[in-house]
Design a protein around this motif. Structure first.
Motif, PDB file in Angstrom:
ATOM      1  N   ARG A  68      -3.355  18.297   3.147  1.00  0.00           N
ATOM      2  CA  ARG A  68      -3.036  18.947   1.880  1.00  0.00           C
ATOM      3  C   ARG A  68      -2.264  20.244   2.096  1.00  0.00           C
ATOM      4  NH1 ARG A  68      -7.261  17.994  -2.955  1.00  0.00           N
ATOM      5  NH2 ARG A  68      -7.344  15.713  -2.820  1.00  0.00           N
TER       6      ARG A  68
ATOM      7  N   ILE B   6      -6.455   4.620  -6.494  1.00  0.00           N
ATOM      8  CA  ILE B   6      -6.139   4.950  -5.105  1.00  0.00           C
ATOM      9  C   ILE B   6      -5.529   3.714  -4.437  1.00  0.00           C
ATOM     10  CG2 ILE B   6      -7.130   5.501  -2.848  1.00  0.00           C
ATOM     11  CD1 ILE B   6      -7.007   7.887  -4.702  1.00  0.00           C
TER      12      ILE B   6
ATOM     13  N   HIS C 106       6.521  10.846   6.313  1.00  0.00           N
ATOM     14  CA  HIS C 106       6.185  10.537   4.927  1.00  0.00           C
ATOM     15  C   HIS C 106       4.682  10.421   4.716  1.00  0.00           C
ATOM     16  CE1 HIS C 106      10.386   8.710   5.168  1.00  0.00           C
ATOM     17  NE2 HIS C 106      10.487   9.776   4.412  1.00  0.00           N
ATOM     18  N   PHE C 107       3.959  10.065   5.763  1.00  0.00           N
ATOM     19  CA  PHE C 107       2.509   9.904   5.670  1.00  0.00           C
ATOM     20  C   PHE C 107       1.949   9.793   7.084  1.00  0.00           C
ATOM     21  CE2 PHE C 107       4.181   5.644   5.990  1.00  0.00           C
ATOM     22  CZ  PHE C 107       3.281   4.978   6.801  1.00  0.00           C
TER      23      PHE C 107
ATOM     24  N   GLN D 212       9.425   4.186   4.265  1.00  0.00           N
ATOM     25  CA  GLN D 212       8.418   5.210   4.533  1.00  0.00           C
ATOM     26  C   GLN D 212       7.950   5.108   5.985  1.00  0.00           C
ATOM     27  OE1 GLN D 212       5.415   4.491   1.583  1.00  0.00           O
ATOM     28  NE2 GLN D 212       6.951   4.269  -0.015  1.00  0.00           N
TER      29      GLN D 212
ATOM     30  N   PRO E 288       0.846  12.919   2.467  1.00  0.00           N
ATOM     31  CA  PRO E 288      -0.171  11.919   2.146  1.00  0.00           C
ATOM     32  C   PRO E 288      -0.894  11.454   3.412  1.00  0.00           C
ATOM     33  CG  PRO E 288       1.854  11.446   0.968  1.00  0.00           C
ATOM     34  CD  PRO E 288       2.178  12.533   1.959  1.00  0.00           C
TER      35      PRO E 288
ATOM     36  N   PHE F 162      -3.575   8.646   4.731  1.00  0.00           N
ATOM     37  CA  PHE F 162      -4.351   7.426   4.559  1.00  0.00           C
ATOM     38  C   PHE F 162      -5.427   7.376   5.642  1.00  0.00           C
ATOM     39  CE2 PHE F 162      -0.730   6.573   2.073  1.00  0.00           C
ATOM     40  CZ  PHE F 162      -0.952   5.459   1.279  1.00  0.00           C
TER      41      PHE F 162
ATOM     42  N   SER G 198      -5.637   9.917   0.545  1.00  0.00           N
ATOM     43  CA  SER G 198      -4.555   9.443  -0.320  1.00  0.00           C
ATOM     44  C   SER G 198      -4.583   7.941  -0.547  1.00  0.00           C
ATOM     45  CB  SER G 198      -3.200   9.827   0.285  1.00  0.00           C
ATOM     46  OG  SER G 198      -3.091  11.221   0.451  1.00  0.00           O
ATOM     47  N   GLY G 199      -5.141   7.196   0.394  1.00  0.00           N
ATOM     48  CA  GLY G 199      -5.180   5.753   0.255  1.00  0.00           C
ATOM     49  C   GLY G 199      -5.933   5.127   1.404  1.00  0.00           C
TER      50      GLY G 199
ATOM     51  N   LEU H 103       4.421   4.000  -3.935  1.00  0.00           N
ATOM     52  CA  LEU H 103       4.081   5.344  -3.491  1.00  0.00           C
ATOM     53  C   LEU H 103       5.271   6.251  -3.725  1.00  0.00           C
ATOM     54  CD1 LEU H 103       2.254   4.473  -0.156  1.00  0.00           C
ATOM     55  CD2 LEU H 103       1.278   4.826  -2.419  1.00  0.00           C
ATOM     56  N   ASP H 104       5.000   7.506  -4.058  1.00  0.00           N
ATOM     57  CA  ASP H 104       6.052   8.452  -4.417  1.00  0.00           C
ATOM     58  C   ASP H 104       6.737   9.007  -3.171  1.00  0.00           C
ATOM     59  OD1 ASP H 104       5.519   8.140  -7.109  1.00  0.00           O
ATOM     60  OD2 ASP H 104       3.970   9.695  -7.081  1.00  0.00           O
ATOM     61  N   SER H 105       7.546   8.182  -2.540  1.00  0.00           N
ATOM     62  CA  SER H 105       8.311   8.598  -1.367  1.00  0.00           C
ATOM     63  C   SER H 105       9.485   7.639  -1.212  1.00  0.00           C
ATOM     64  CB  SER H 105       7.425   8.607  -0.123  1.00  0.00           C
ATOM     65  OG  SER H 105       6.755   7.397   0.042  1.00  0.00           O
TER      66      SER H 105
END
Length: 244
Positions: A58, A138, A34-35, A12, A63, A65, A85-86, A6-8
């Motif tokens: 958004r 995803i 982070h999420f 996380q 992100p 989940f 996001s997941g 994941l882009d973080s």
């Protein structure tokens, strides 16, 4: 075997969201988490409410989940169509279950039905090719929370499309006939699952009750931490206020 990251940052930090309020998502995102993970397994979230929560996430670039309540195709497709996001998938006890879940998230070679109208497809603006590309891949994180899941963990993490494993120590303890998430058998199984996940190059996640536990579980190989929930954060803040 594909490796999904994941882009973080390497460590996380997120939390469960159990209250259906988009303002909570905005606050968590503004605080720099982070999420976050909508807990649709243990809290009352319907499709319309998840829709609003995704919009809030958004708006703050966080992100989001969702821990889905079951493995049914309609449940999975609904979450993905809304632009989640997941997926955090509870009670994955076998490699067959993992493969089935992944198939339900994939268009090509999978079972996911396509429509160009949902959010993930830009409400029809992307066209079929770009929408399919946007919807594939995803992250699917499988929750390991039983003896059977631990036994099958090495096979589960090797499934193409499984982004990582997440240890649910409470239910894992119950599967051992225990009521202590820090019992030796539970901690030993947790170490084993996190270690094999890290060695597979995938996301190694765990639920924590307190941020103070992060160093301990980082040493075990964990990188993705769900710390408490919006409710526990509120309760701790209220108790601190009264204690002051």
């Amino acid at each position: 075997m594909s490796t999904v990251t994941l882009d973080s940052p390497a460590c996380q930090i997120g939390t469960f969201v159990k209250t259906g309020s988009p303002q909570i998502i905005e606050i968590l995102g503004g605080a720099g988490l982070h999420f976050a993970v909508i807990d649709a397994e243990h809290a009352p979230f319907d499709r319309a409410l998840v829709d609003i929560m995704v919009m809030a996430a958004r708006s703050v670039g966080m992100p989001l989940f969702i821990r889905i309540p079951d493995h049914q195709p309609a449940t999975i497709q609904s979450a993905l169509d809304l632009g989640i996001s997941g997926l955090l998938v509870p009670h994955v006890d076998s490699v067959e279950q993992a493969r089935a879940v992944v198939a339900r998230t994939r268009f090509i070679g999978g079972e996911r039905g396509f429509s160009s109208s949902p959010r993930f497809a830009g409400y029809g603006a992307l066209g079929m090719r770009k929408a399919v590309e946007a919807g594939e891949g995803i992250p699917v994180i499988c929750q390991i929370e039983s003896r059977a899941g631990c036994d099958a963990a090495r096979e589960i993490v090797a499934v193409d499309g499984v982004a990582g494993l997440f240890v649910g120590r409470a239910d894992l303890a119950l599967s051992f006939g225990l009521t202590d998430a820090r019992a030796p058998d539970v901690m030993s199984a947790t170490v084993d699952v996190l270690d094999l996940t890290r060695k597979a190059g995938k996301i190694a996640g765990v639920a924590l009750g307190d941020i103070k536990e992060i160093d301990e579980f980082t040493a075990m190989g964990a990188t993705w931490f769900v710390v408490g929930s919006d409710q526990s954060l509120l309760r701790k803040g209220a108790l601190a206020l009264m204690g002051a």
